[in-house]
Design an enzyme around this catalytic site. Structure first.
Site, mmCIF file in Angstrom:
data_model
loop_
_atom_site.group_PDB
_atom_site.id
_atom_site.type_symbol
_atom_site.label_atom_id
_atom_site.label_comp_id
_atom_site.label_asym_id
_atom_site.label_seq_id
_atom_site.Cartn_x
_atom_site.Cartn_y
_atom_site.Cartn_z
ATOM 1 N N LYS A 140 41.230 42.768 41.751
ATOM 2 C CA LYS A 140 42.058 42.694 40.548
ATOM 3 C C LYS A 140 41.277 41.959 39.464
ATOM 4 O O LYS A 140 40.805 40.828 39.671
ATOM 5 C CB LYS A 140 43.334 41.936 40.902
ATOM 6 C CG LYS A 140 44.561 42.413 40.188
ATOM 7 C CD LYS A 140 45.777 41.715 40.764
ATOM 8 C CE LYS A 140 47.042 42.157 40.089
ATOM 9 N NZ LYS A 140 48.194 41.358 40.499
ATOM 10 N N LEU A 141 41.148 42.627 38.335
ATOM 11 C CA LEU A 141 40.351 42.092 37.225
ATOM 12 C C LEU A 141 41.188 42.114 35.958
ATOM 13 O O LEU A 141 42.001 43.022 35.761
ATOM 14 C CB LEU A 141 39.121 42.984 37.006
ATOM 15 C CG LEU A 141 38.125 43.022 38.159
ATOM 16 C CD1 LEU A 141 37.337 44.318 38.127
ATOM 17 C CD2 LEU A 141 37.199 41.821 38.072
#
Ligand code: E4P
Length: 220
Positions: A88-89
């Site tokens: 997750k960015l």
């Protein structure tokens, strides 16, 4: 449509998997903090729950990182820990570039904190496996969400991107329904939101009435 549980509480995750057959999990730094456990411990416990399945678990990189190279390095480190982990960015130039580099290394990512269709488009262009438009936060801020979800799904469909759309931070049954009607692939929400969405007060009222009729009627 797939349901992901937005949580890092292992008891909740086990319940949702057993009772609702959830399709995956999304975590974020708040969920990990609420779990009361160190980050590495909690993500590995969740990985154990899903071992042997192909259900994705989104784990977020250190939110202080602002250099794409550091995001990629941390993403690769996390991805090596479990085949279920999706990195997750945060949406933004560095996050988009990190998505691109991780995709080149065959590592899936989930762009989080997406508040505009243009951000979602860039995530898709750069090869994100998942994109997470945050509808609950947007609506709390007084912004509309139905057109927003429609735009994101239309863009994805117009250009045939492989990205799956996770409607994130859903707060109630109406928002889950909006996401489904718009053709989003996934909704992620906390346990109380899903639980509430499975119930309706009239179901309880109706069941009570049927129980009375049942009790007043001979069986044979
Ligand atoms: C989604 O992936 C996020 O973890 C989540 O929806 C964030 O929102 P919340 O923690 O306010 O529910």
């Amino acid at each position: 449509m797939k349901f992901f549980l937005d949580s890092a509480m292992t008891d909740e995750i086990k319940h949702a998997l057993e009772m609702w057959d959830i399709d995956g999990v999304t975590t974020n730094p708040r969920h990990v903090q609420v779990s009361g456990k160190p980050f590495m411990n909690v993500i590995m416990e969740i990985a154990d729950i899903f071992a042997g399945t192909d259900k994705p678990i989104s784990v977020e990189v250190n939110p202080h990182l602002d250099d794409w190279r550091e995001m990629v390095a941390e993403g690769k480190k996390l991805a090596a820990l479990s085949p279920n982990f999706v990195i997750k960015l945060p949406a933004g130039e560095a996050g988009f570039k990190a998505v691109f580099e991780l995709a080149a290394a065959d590592i899936k990512s989930n762009l989080t904190l997406v508040f505009s269709a243009a951000q979602a488009l860039q995530a898709m262009r750069m090869g994100a496996a998942y994109v997470s438009p945050f509808i609950g936060w947007k609506e709390s801020n007084g912004e509309e969400i139905i057109h927003f979800i429609d735009e994101v799904t239309t863009i994805r469909n117009n250009f045939g991107f492989d990205t799956e759309i996770i409607v994130a931070a859903a707060r109630n049954a109406r928002q889950i329904t909006n996401a489904a009607v718009s053709g989003a692939d996934i909704v992620t929400a906390g346990m109380p939101v899903f639980k509430d969405s499975f119930d309706h007060p009239y179901t309880d009222v109706g069941l009570g009435k049927f129980q009375s009729f049942w009790d007043d009627t001979p069986y044979e």
